[in-house]
Design a protein around this motif. Structure first.
Motif, PDB file in Angstrom:
ATOM      1  N   LEU A  43      -1.420  -4.666   2.234  1.00 29.74           N
ATOM      2  CA  LEU A  43      -0.716  -5.428   1.806  1.00 29.74           C
ATOM      3  C   LEU A  43      -0.610  -6.626   1.248  1.00 29.74           C
ATOM      4  O   LEU A  43      -0.498  -7.283  -0.192  1.00 29.74           O
ATOM      5  CB  LEU A  43       1.053  -6.011   2.930  1.00 29.74           C
ATOM      6  N   SER A  44      -2.093  -7.441   1.117  1.00 32.51           N
ATOM      7  CA  SER A  44      -2.121  -8.608   0.495  1.00 32.51           C
ATOM      8  C   SER A  44      -2.923  -8.422  -0.930  1.00 32.51           C
ATOM      9  O   SER A  44      -2.859  -8.147  -1.388  1.00 32.51           O
ATOM     10  CB  SER A  44      -2.854  -9.062   1.559  1.00 32.51           C
ATOM     11  N   ILE A  45      -3.931  -7.195  -0.527  1.00 38.01           N
ATOM     12  CA  ILE A  45      -4.323  -6.640  -2.088  1.00 38.01           C
ATOM     13  C   ILE A  45      -3.459  -5.955  -2.886  1.00 38.01           C
ATOM     14  O   ILE A  45      -3.169  -5.749  -3.888  1.00 38.01           O
ATOM     15  CB  ILE A  45      -5.169  -5.792  -1.712  1.00 38.01           C
ATOM     16  N   VAL A  46      -2.409  -5.251  -2.418  1.00 36.49           N
ATOM     17  CA  VAL A  46      -1.300  -4.990  -2.969  1.00 36.49           C
ATOM     18  C   VAL A  46      -0.576  -5.933  -4.233  1.00 36.49           C
ATOM     19  O   VAL A  46      -0.404  -5.371  -5.253  1.00 36.49           O
ATOM     20  CB  VAL A  46      -0.374  -3.799  -2.124  1.00 36.49           C
ATOM     21  N   LYS A  47       0.341  -6.809  -3.408  1.00 35.05           N
ATOM     22  CA  LYS A  47       0.160  -8.081  -3.740  1.00 35.05           C
ATOM     23  C   LYS A  47      -0.776  -8.080  -4.727  1.00 35.05           C
ATOM     24  O   LYS A  47       0.227  -8.450  -5.726  1.00 35.05           O
ATOM     25  CB  LYS A  47       0.566  -8.759  -3.224  1.00 35.05           C
ATOM     26  N   ASP A  48      -2.100  -8.737  -4.678  1.00 36.54           N
ATOM     27  CA  ASP A  48      -2.942  -8.880  -5.492  1.00 36.54           C
ATOM     28  C   ASP A  48      -2.970  -8.224  -7.165  1.00 36.54           C
ATOM     29  O   ASP A  48      -2.809  -8.647  -7.934  1.00 36.54           O
ATOM     30  CB  ASP A  48      -4.146  -9.302  -5.258  1.00 36.54           C
ATOM     31  N   LEU A  50      -0.500  -6.451  -7.574  1.00 37.54           N
ATOM     32  CA  LEU A  50       0.569  -6.353  -8.601  1.00 37.54           C
ATOM     33  C   LEU A  50       0.942  -7.317  -9.557  1.00 37.54           C
ATOM     34  O   LEU A  50       1.314  -7.128 -11.109  1.00 37.54           O
ATOM     35  CB  LEU A  50       1.759  -5.845  -6.970  1.00 37.54           C
ATOM     36  N   SER A  51       0.362  -8.453  -8.356  1.00 40.12           N
ATOM     37  CA  SER A  51       0.596 -10.015 -10.033  1.00 40.12           C
ATOM     38  C   SER A  51      -0.317  -9.839 -11.270  1.00 40.12           C
ATOM     39  O   SER A  51       0.359  -9.815 -12.199  1.00 40.12           O
ATOM     40  CB  SER A  51      -0.095 -10.741  -8.608  1.00 40.12           C
ATOM     41  N   VAL A  52      -1.378  -8.826 -10.751  1.00 42.61           N
ATOM     42  CA  VAL A  52      -2.399  -8.699 -11.895  1.00 42.61           C
ATOM     43  C   VAL A  52      -1.704  -7.996 -12.852  1.00 42.61           C
ATOM     44  O   VAL A  52      -1.435  -7.746 -14.235  1.00 42.61           O
ATOM     45  CB  VAL A  52      -3.827  -7.831 -11.765  1.00 42.61           C
ATOM     46  N   SER A  53      -1.142  -6.423 -12.506  1.00 43.62           N
ATOM     47  CA  SER A  53      -0.166  -5.558 -13.132  1.00 43.62           C
ATOM     48  C   SER A  53       0.584  -6.603 -14.174  1.00 43.62           C
ATOM     49  O   SER A  53       0.462  -6.325 -15.646  1.00 43.62           O
ATOM     50  CB  SER A  53      -0.351  -4.328 -12.793  1.00 43.62           C
ATOM     51  N   GLN A  54       1.361  -7.055 -13.368  1.00 45.03           N
ATOM     52  CA  GLN A  54       2.719  -7.937 -13.759  1.00 45.03           C
ATOM     53  C   GLN A  54       2.285  -9.098 -15.356  1.00 45.03           C
ATOM     54  O   GLN A  54       3.172  -8.891 -16.089  1.00 45.03           O
ATOM     55  CB  GLN A  54       3.325  -8.162 -12.991  1.00 45.03           C
ATOM     56  N   ARG A  55       1.354  -9.114 -14.730  1.00 43.01           N
ATOM     57  CA  ARG A  55       0.356 -10.674 -15.965  1.00 43.01           C
ATOM     58  C   ARG A  55      -0.061  -9.892 -16.875  1.00 43.01           C
ATOM     59  O   ARG A  55       0.175 -10.308 -18.167  1.00 43.01           O
ATOM     60  CB  ARG A  55      -0.498 -10.883 -15.248  1.00 43.01           C
ATOM     61  N   HIS A  56      -0.595  -8.358 -16.954  1.00 47.12           N
ATOM     62  CA  HIS A  56      -0.802  -7.990 -17.928  1.00 47.12           C
ATOM     63  C   HIS A  56       0.054  -7.870 -18.714  1.00 47.12           C
ATOM     64  O   HIS A  56       0.228  -7.427 -20.470  1.00 47.12           O
ATOM     65  CB  HIS A  56      -1.444  -6.630 -18.189  1.00 47.12           C
ATOM     66  N   LEU A 134     -10.293  -7.034  -8.076  1.00 56.05           N
ATOM     67  CA  LEU A 134      -9.539  -5.882  -7.648  1.00 56.05           C
ATOM     68  C   LEU A 134     -10.265  -4.752  -6.931  1.00 56.05           C
ATOM     69  O   LEU A 134     -10.609  -4.226  -5.328  1.00 56.05           O
ATOM     70  CB  LEU A 134      -9.015  -5.312  -7.975  1.00 56.05           C
ATOM     71  N   TYR A 135     -11.521  -4.324  -7.956  1.00 56.62           N
ATOM     72  CA  TYR A 135     -12.487  -3.536  -7.066  1.00 56.62           C
ATOM     73  C   TYR A 135     -13.741  -3.755  -5.862  1.00 56.62           C
ATOM     74  O   TYR A 135     -13.271  -3.457  -5.018  1.00 56.62           O
ATOM     75  CB  TYR A 135     -13.226  -2.708  -7.999  1.00 56.62           C
TER      76      TYR A 135
END
Length: 335
Positions: A43-48, A50-56, A134-135
């Protein structure tokens, strides 16, 4: 450098436009995973992610608005539902982020090499770093959970060697030299990517109701199985163990959490990546039998891509990329 009076080039528009579409689709899946994932580490990496994609998305919005350029419709909350039962187990969310970041790193690298305006170069350079981070997170978590299948290993050579015989490239039929590390790499990741596609297609087949789209997904699943079988056959012939998936990672739910439009887009995008990876495999394979087998697969992937585009166009779901003005039409236009 002042970029205020420098118009975006076609490559810069193309990179931004494509990234916006892809990230908007990714966000739909990540919102779904965020809602259903129970494993705290995943869940933590999912949130990370999601934050990256939203920032893009936010950054591209800012650029397009400043340029007075139309923002794509792309995908939104209309394309996923949080009210359906889970379609995937938690591990698939991790596999999704791993696969996404693996595809994104070379994609962003390629885009960065085609843009020139400083703010756009900086943006895509940041995207490369985001994907790399992320990778690494996804890979480390997969390793810690024991679900990462490592590529084949070889005995270390005792000395440097040079090719002295044209038989090194071999023949399409007949005896062959052992696989080299470049060829093993391509085979391994052909299998990995197609297992990922096969899992997605299986999940989509459980939930899709449109018969034409279901037929398209069935065709895609057979194609992924064909590529996996072919690649494993080559590995086994060379004395390596074939690769098998850790688990299917799919529940028994038959309720569709994603729109048909989103599912079609994702599968068509993965197929496009598959064509790119296959071309790369051809360029890296010295053995004639390998390149010959890969070349024979290309028409299948190209036909499948065309079938997917036809379905998107039939349903008015294919958003048209920005294109240049038809000068001939303007010239021939009646005054």
């Amino acid at each position: 450098m002042d970029t205020q009076n420098i118009r975006l080039t076609s490559t810069e528009i193309g990179g931004l436009w494509t990234t916006y579409i892809q990230d908007s689709a990714t966000i739909c899946f990540l919102q779904y995973f965020k809602h259903h994932t129970k494993d705290k580490e995943i869940l933590s990496i999912v949130k990370d992610t999601l934050s990256v994609s939203q920032r893009h998305i936010d950054r591209i919005n800012q650029i397009f608005e400043k340029e007075q350029f139309p923002v794509p419709n792309a995908f939104s909350e209309k394309d996923y539902s949080l009210s359906t039962p889970p379609l995937f187990y938690d591990l698939f969310a991790l596999s999704f982020i791993y696969g996404l970041s693996r595809i994104s790193m070379p994609t962003y690298g390629n885009i960065t090499s085609t843009v020139a305006r400083l703010d756009i170069v900086n943006f895509f350079s940041e995207c490369i770093v985001d994907s790399k981070n992320l990778y690494q997170k996804a890979l480390n978590l997969m390793l810690s959970k024991g679900i990462y299948d490592r590529p084949p290993k070889i005995s270390y050579p005792k000395e440097v060697a040079f090719v002295s015989d044209k038989a090194y490239v071999g023949h399409i039929i007949g005896s062959k030299r052992p696989l080299n590390v470049l060829e093993l790499t391509e085979l391994f990741f052909q299998i990995e990517q197609n297992y990922f596609g096969s899992i997605l297609l299986t999940a989509f087949l459980q939930t899709v109701k449109d018969e034409k789209i279901k037929k398209y997904f069935k065709k895609g699943k057979k194609l992924t199985e064909k590529i996996i079988s072919l690649s494993n056959e080559i590995l086994l012939d060379d004395g390596f163990h074939g690769n098998i998936p850790v688990s299917m990672e799919i529940t028994d739910s038959t309720d569709a959490p994603f729109s048909d439009k989103l599912m079609l887009y994702i599968i068509n995008s993965l197929n496009s990546s598959g064509i790119n990876y296959l071309g790369h495999a051809i360029s890296r394979s010295s053995r004639k039998d390998l390149s010959s087998r890969y070349i024979r697969l290309l028409p299948d992937l190209l036909t499948y891509s065309e079938d997917g585009l036809d379905l998107l166009i039939e349903r008015s779901w294919l958003e048209q990329p920005p294109q240049s003005i038809d000068r001939n039409k303007l010239i021939d236009q009646e005054k």
